[in-house]
Design a protein around this motif. Structure first.
Motif, PDB file in Angstrom:
ATOM      1  N   VAL A 155      49.458  44.653  49.959  1.00 15.82           N
ATOM      2  CA  VAL A 155      48.389  44.952  50.904  1.00 15.82           C
ATOM      3  C   VAL A 155      47.966  46.405  50.688  1.00 15.82           C
ATOM      4  O   VAL A 155      48.816  47.294  50.580  1.00 15.82           O
ATOM      5  CB  VAL A 155      48.869  44.754  52.356  1.00 15.82           C
ATOM      6  CG1 VAL A 155      47.835  45.263  53.351  1.00 15.82           C
ATOM      7  CG2 VAL A 155      49.182  43.287  52.616  1.00 15.82           C
ATOM      8  N   MET A 156      46.676  46.631  50.606  1.00 21.22           N
ATOM      9  CA  MET A 156      46.173  47.990  50.434  1.00 21.22           C
ATOM     10  C   MET A 156      45.564  48.475  51.747  1.00 21.22           C
ATOM     11  O   MET A 156      44.619  47.866  52.264  1.00 21.22           O
ATOM     12  CB  MET A 156      45.132  48.033  49.319  1.00 21.22           C
ATOM     13  CG  MET A 156      45.684  47.581  47.963  1.00 21.22           C
ATOM     14  SD  MET A 156      47.147  48.517  47.432  1.00 21.22           S
ATOM     15  CE  MET A 156      46.411  50.101  47.070  1.00 21.22           C
ATOM     16  N   PRO A 157      46.079  49.547  52.312  1.00 18.49           N
ATOM     17  CA  PRO A 157      45.571  50.041  53.593  1.00 18.49           C
ATOM     18  C   PRO A 157      44.219  50.730  53.429  1.00 18.49           C
ATOM     19  O   PRO A 157      43.776  51.021  52.311  1.00 18.49           O
ATOM     20  CB  PRO A 157      46.655  51.037  54.024  1.00 18.49           C
ATOM     21  CG  PRO A 157      47.212  51.537  52.730  1.00 18.49           C
ATOM     22  CD  PRO A 157      47.182  50.369  51.790  1.00 18.49           C
ATOM     23  N   ASP A 158      43.587  51.003  54.544  1.00 17.43           N
ATOM     24  CA  ASP A 158      42.278  51.647  54.551  1.00 17.43           C
ATOM     25  C   ASP A 158      42.456  53.161  54.458  1.00 17.43           C
ATOM     26  O   ASP A 158      42.445  53.875  55.461  1.00 17.43           O
ATOM     27  CB  ASP A 158      41.515  51.261  55.823  1.00 17.43           C
ATOM     28  CG  ASP A 158      40.088  51.810  55.828  1.00 17.43           C
ATOM     29  OD1 ASP A 158      39.613  52.191  54.735  1.00 17.43           O
ATOM     30  OD2 ASP A 158      39.471  51.870  56.905  1.00 17.43           O
ATOM     31  N   ILE A 159      42.632  53.636  53.225  1.00 13.98           N
ATOM     32  CA  ILE A 159      42.763  55.063  52.960  1.00 13.98           C
ATOM     33  C   ILE A 159      41.612  55.459  52.047  1.00 13.98           C
ATOM     34  O   ILE A 159      41.466  54.921  50.939  1.00 13.98           O
ATOM     35  CB  ILE A 159      44.109  55.403  52.286  1.00 13.98           C
ATOM     36  CG1 ILE A 159      45.279  55.013  53.203  1.00 13.98           C
ATOM     37  CG2 ILE A 159      44.181  56.888  51.924  1.00 13.98           C
ATOM     38  CD1 ILE A 159      46.641  55.207  52.557  1.00 13.98           C
ATOM     39  N   ASP A 160      40.795  56.353  52.482  1.00 15.46           N
ATOM     40  CA  ASP A 160      39.619  56.754  51.720  1.00 15.46           C
ATOM     41  C   ASP A 160      40.017  57.292  50.341  1.00 15.46           C
ATOM     42  O   ASP A 160      40.889  58.151  50.222  1.00 15.46           O
ATOM     43  CB  ASP A 160      38.842  57.834  52.486  1.00 15.46           C
ATOM     44  CG  ASP A 160      37.547  58.200  51.789  1.00 15.46           C
ATOM     45  OD1 ASP A 160      36.811  57.281  51.395  1.00 15.46           O
ATOM     46  OD2 ASP A 160      37.289  59.411  51.621  1.00 15.46           O
ATOM     47  N   GLY A 161      39.376  56.755  49.305  1.00 19.07           N
ATOM     48  CA  GLY A 161      39.626  57.217  47.947  1.00 19.07           C
ATOM     49  C   GLY A 161      40.746  56.509  47.231  1.00 19.07           C
ATOM     50  O   GLY A 161      40.980  56.746  46.043  1.00 19.07           O
ATOM     51  N   LEU A 162      41.442  55.607  47.925  1.00 16.46           N
ATOM     52  CA  LEU A 162      42.622  54.964  47.341  1.00 16.46           C
ATOM     53  C   LEU A 162      42.277  54.183  46.080  1.00 16.46           C
ATOM     54  O   LEU A 162      43.062  54.150  45.127  1.00 16.46           O
ATOM     55  CB  LEU A 162      43.253  54.033  48.380  1.00 16.46           C
ATOM     56  CG  LEU A 162      44.724  53.684  48.190  1.00 16.46           C
ATOM     57  CD1 LEU A 162      45.587  54.931  48.270  1.00 16.46           C
ATOM     58  CD2 LEU A 162      45.158  52.680  49.248  1.00 16.46           C
ATOM     59  N   ASP A 163      41.113  53.575  46.070  1.00 18.74           N
ATOM     60  CA  ASP A 163      40.732  52.740  44.933  1.00 18.74           C
ATOM     61  C   ASP A 163      40.258  53.539  43.727  1.00 18.74           C
ATOM     62  O   ASP A 163      39.938  52.969  42.678  1.00 18.74           O
ATOM     63  CB  ASP A 163      39.629  51.760  45.356  1.00 18.74           C
ATOM     64  CG  ASP A 163      38.392  52.472  45.898  1.00 18.74           C
ATOM     65  OD1 ASP A 163      38.495  53.663  46.252  1.00 18.74           O
ATOM     66  OD2 ASP A 163      37.319  51.840  45.961  1.00 18.74           O
ATOM     67  N   ARG A 164      40.269  54.880  43.834  1.00 20.58           N
ATOM     68  CA  ARG A 164      39.751  55.697  42.737  1.00 20.58           C
ATOM     69  C   ARG A 164      40.799  56.580  42.078  1.00 20.58           C
ATOM     70  O   ARG A 164      40.468  57.346  41.164  1.00 20.58           O
ATOM     71  CB  ARG A 164      38.605  56.580  43.252  1.00 20.58           C
ATOM     72  CG  ARG A 164      37.431  55.799  43.832  1.00 20.58           C
ATOM     73  CD  ARG A 164      36.238  56.704  44.121  1.00 20.58           C
ATOM     74  NE  ARG A 164      36.525  57.677  45.170  1.00 20.58           N
ATOM     75  CZ  ARG A 164      36.353  57.435  46.467  1.00 20.58           C
ATOM     76  NH1 ARG A 164      35.914  56.242  46.873  1.00 20.58           N
ATOM     77  NH2 ARG A 164      36.602  58.374  47.363  1.00 20.58           N
ATOM     78  N   ILE A 165      42.044  56.499  42.511  1.00 16.89           N
ATOM     79  CA  ILE A 165      43.015  57.480  42.009  1.00 16.89           C
ATOM     80  C   ILE A 165      44.130  56.887  41.168  1.00 16.89           C
ATOM     81  O   ILE A 165      45.037  57.601  40.738  1.00 16.89           O
ATOM     82  CB  ILE A 165      43.645  58.275  43.175  1.00 16.89           C
ATOM     83  CG1 ILE A 165      44.531  57.363  44.032  1.00 16.89           C
ATOM     84  CG2 ILE A 165      42.579  58.947  44.015  1.00 16.89           C
ATOM     85  CD1 ILE A 165      45.381  58.135  45.014  1.00 16.89           C
ATOM     86  N   GLY A 166      44.107  55.557  40.932  1.00 19.22           N
ATOM     87  CA  GLY A 166      45.203  54.975  40.162  1.00 19.22           C
ATOM     88  C   GLY A 166      46.500  54.983  40.938  1.00 19.22           C
ATOM     89  O   GLY A 166      47.547  55.401  40.429  1.00 19.22           O
ATOM     90  N   VAL A 167      46.445  54.490  42.174  1.00 19.34           N
ATOM     91  CA  VAL A 167      47.603  54.521  43.059  1.00 19.34           C
ATOM     92  C   VAL A 167      48.706  53.602  42.544  1.00 19.34           C
ATOM     93  O   VAL A 167      48.443  52.582  41.898  1.00 19.34           O
ATOM     94  CB  VAL A 167      47.181  54.112  44.486  1.00 19.34           C
ATOM     95  CG1 VAL A 167      46.734  52.672  44.521  1.00 19.34           C
ATOM     96  CG2 VAL A 167      48.293  54.335  45.488  1.00 19.34           C
ATOM     97  N   TRP A 168      49.958  53.971  42.809  1.00 19.43           N
ATOM     98  CA  TRP A 168      51.086  53.089  42.516  1.00 19.43           C
ATOM     99  C   TRP A 168      51.198  52.024  43.614  1.00 19.43           C
ATOM    100  O   TRP A 168      51.049  52.313  44.794  1.00 19.43           O
ATOM    101  CB  TRP A 168      52.395  53.879  42.503  1.00 19.43           C
ATOM    102  CG  TRP A 168      52.706  54.585  41.229  1.00 19.43           C
ATOM    103  CD1 TRP A 168      51.856  54.854  40.203  1.00 19.43           C
ATOM    104  CD2 TRP A 168      53.970  55.139  40.856  1.00 19.43           C
ATOM    105  NE1 TRP A 168      52.505  55.543  39.206  1.00 19.43           N
ATOM    106  CE2 TRP A 168      53.812  55.730  39.578  1.00 19.43           C
ATOM    107  CE3 TRP A 168      55.212  55.194  41.477  1.00 19.43           C
ATOM    108  CZ2 TRP A 168      54.850  56.366  38.911  1.00 19.43           C
ATOM    109  CZ3 TRP A 168      56.258  55.834  40.824  1.00 19.43           C
ATOM    110  CH2 TRP A 168      56.088  56.414  39.549  1.00 19.43           C
ATOM    111  N   THR A 169      51.474  50.788  43.200  1.00 22.94           N
ATOM    112  CA  THR A 169      51.960  49.761  44.111  1.00 22.94           C
ATOM    113  C   THR A 169      53.420  49.523  43.737  1.00 22.94           C
ATOM    114  O   THR A 169      53.958  50.192  42.850  1.00 22.94           O
ATOM    115  CB  THR A 169      51.152  48.463  43.974  1.00 22.94           C
ATOM    116  OG1 THR A 169      51.298  47.972  42.640  1.00 22.94           O
ATOM    117  CG2 THR A 169      49.677  48.704  44.279  1.00 22.94           C
ATOM    118  N   SER A 170      54.053  48.562  44.388  1.00 19.47           N
ATOM    119  CA  SER A 170      55.460  48.297  44.070  1.00 19.47           C
ATOM    120  C   SER A 170      55.637  47.927  42.603  1.00 19.47           C
ATOM    121  O   SER A 170      56.643  48.273  41.982  1.00 19.47           O
ATOM    122  CB  SER A 170      55.993  47.174  44.968  1.00 19.47           C
ATOM    123  OG  SER A 170      55.190  46.006  44.849  1.00 19.47           O
TER     124      SER A 170
END
Length: 481
Positions: A155-170
């Protein structure tokens, strides 16, 4: 000119998903003499084998082994340093094969199933359309059942910019090839706590951002409290009541900045988001065959104890594992797979082929294990859940520290045990343990919960002295006659 008639391949059972549940279902159904096709668009073995259970425990084990040695005087003096990151990552890769599923694919085929590579989608009653990576399609028809075993996704929370930074998931957190200098983890559940522990043991500076006021909020409070103490003791920053609002990555340095609702800004090399998972249902075509079901939904499919989707006319659609919404546990997915296979075998008149399994006669008791320092494990109902379910509840609690076997196991052993009992029937409804060996000790409680063993009988299950298992005797004494 007329189009050629589409070729349809027919099997007794068509399984979408070759994770742990799908593999076991295919094996058991084939063992019963049913023809089985398994559709998989990723790696056979699923997330558990390559990006979840196996690699996470491989990352956690070296730190736990050193902590165990440091907890015993005489062994402590021989520990000369922290885990060696390159060796730890190499050992993890030996277990996962870096995603190479050739061994598990060969096992699945040897079990008697036909492996079909591609993305499966329901294409009407008992039909599955498979699209391969090259765009080619084929249609499979299930004579008896289609079984969904597609697992879950983060699940991806509503954090501004999250989809643009190459975030780690599990998935990324368990497969990374290098240790980040600084890691920020958003979440307070099992994945967040375990990954924070693993990367901290390998030298990362770790900060945990927890929106609520406790870790493992669905567990007994003692579990979250003990793990929070343990994380802090490892040097992990645990910040409660904090929500991440925005994230950005510097294009030049790669540094990530995380803005929080308390006005602060955290800087790190990687941001891990671990706030939960949801059933993977998008793209399966459920909206066409399940009355009232949207294309993607946060909740799992409603199923009975055999895995049959109760809202589908004709009883031909089944769902097991995470997609059923019952629990995101590998071992429970395998349990559900056995129950489902037994039901399919019985419907085909071949119940003896899968043994005396009788799904639905008892409610499964599946333990949960958290491999942090300290460990935590639970099974059955918490006190809160038991009271909400209408049981007359009594509890017993005991500090595992005070058990002789625990003191011998580790200097400064710290642990807690809580028993939840149905006071009217005098049977165990649930148990929570923390401390070294908690993940191994919990199976005794699992047997007690699944077997509804009366307390009067448990008194006669005499634990060996001096072992940590003596905690069971102490819990019974604390409960009273």
């Amino acid at each position: 000119m007329t189009e050629p008639e589409e070729t349809v391949e027919t099997y007794d059972v068509v399984v979408i998903g070759a994770g742990p549940g799908g593999e076991v279902l295919a094996d058991r159904a084939a063992h019963a003499g049913l023809s089985v096709a398994v559709v998989e668009d990723g790696a056979v073995g699923g997330a558990c084998s390559y990006t979840a259970c196996v690699p996470s425990k491989a990352l956690l084990r070296p730190g736990a082994a050193l902590a165990s040695a440091r907890a015993v005087d005489g062994a402590r003096q021989s520990v000369t340093g922290p885990p060696e990151p390159e060796a730890v990552l190499a050992r993890r890769d030996r277990f996962t094969g870096r995603g190479d599923d050739s061994g598990q694919a060969a096992w699945l085929t040897a079990a008697g199933a036909t492996l079909v590579r591609g993305r499966g989608r329901l294409d009407g009653e008992r039909r599955v359309r498979v699209t391969a990576t090259d765009g080619a399609t084929r249609v499979l028809r299930a004579g008896r059942a289609v079984v969904l075993a597609t697992g879950s996704e983060p699940v991806m929370p509503d954090i501004d910019g999250l989809d643009r930074i190459g975030v780690w998931t599990s998935e990324r957190a368990t497969t990374a090839d290098a240790v980040p200098d600084r890691l920020v983890v958003v979440g307070g559940g099992v994945v967040a706590c375990e990954t924070a522990t693993a990367w901290r043991s390998l030298g990362a500076e770790v900060t945990l951002l927890v929106r609520g006021r406790a870790l493992l909020s669905d567990w007994e409070p003692c579990a979250g409290e003990e793990i929070a103490r343990g994380l802090t003791g490892l040097g992990i920053g645990v910040r409660f009541g904090v929500t991440a609002l925005a994230a950005a990555r510097d294009a030049d340095t790669g540094e990530v900045s995380v803005t929080t609702d308390d006005g602060g800004v955290l800087r790190c090399d990687e941001l891990l988001v671990a706030v939960g998972r949801r059933p993977r249902t998008a793209g399966l075509g459920l909206e066409d065959v399940v009355p009232g079901h949207p294309a993607s939904a946060p909740a799992g499919l409603p199923v009975d104890d055999t895995g049959r989707v109760t809202s589908v006319p004709g009883g031909w659609l089944y769902a097991i594992g995470d997609v059923s919404g019952r629990s995101h546990l590998t071992h429970l997915a395998k349990y559900q797979a056995r129950a489902c296979a037994a039901a399919l075998a019985a419907d085909a008149g071949r119940p003896a082929a899968v043994g005396s399994w009788q799904p639905g006669t008892v409610r499964a008791a599946a333990a949960q294990a958290v491999f942090t320092l300290p460990e935590a494990a639970s099974v059955g109902l918490t006190e809160r859940a038991a009271r909400q379910a209408g049981f007359t509840v009594r509890t017993a609690e005991y500090r595992t520290d005070d058990v002789a076997g625990a003191a011998l196991h580790a200097d400064g052993y710290r642990g807690h045990a809580k028993l939840v009992v149905d006071a009217e029937r005098r049977v165990v409804l649930g148990c929570t343990l923390t401390g070294p060996m908690a993940t191994e000790l919990i199976h005794t409680a699992t047997v007690a919960v699944a077997g509804e063993v009366p307390l009067d009988r448990l008194w006669h299950a005499v634990p060996a002295f001096p072992t940590v298992s003596e905690i069971w005797l102490r819990l019974l004494e604390a409960y009273g006659l």
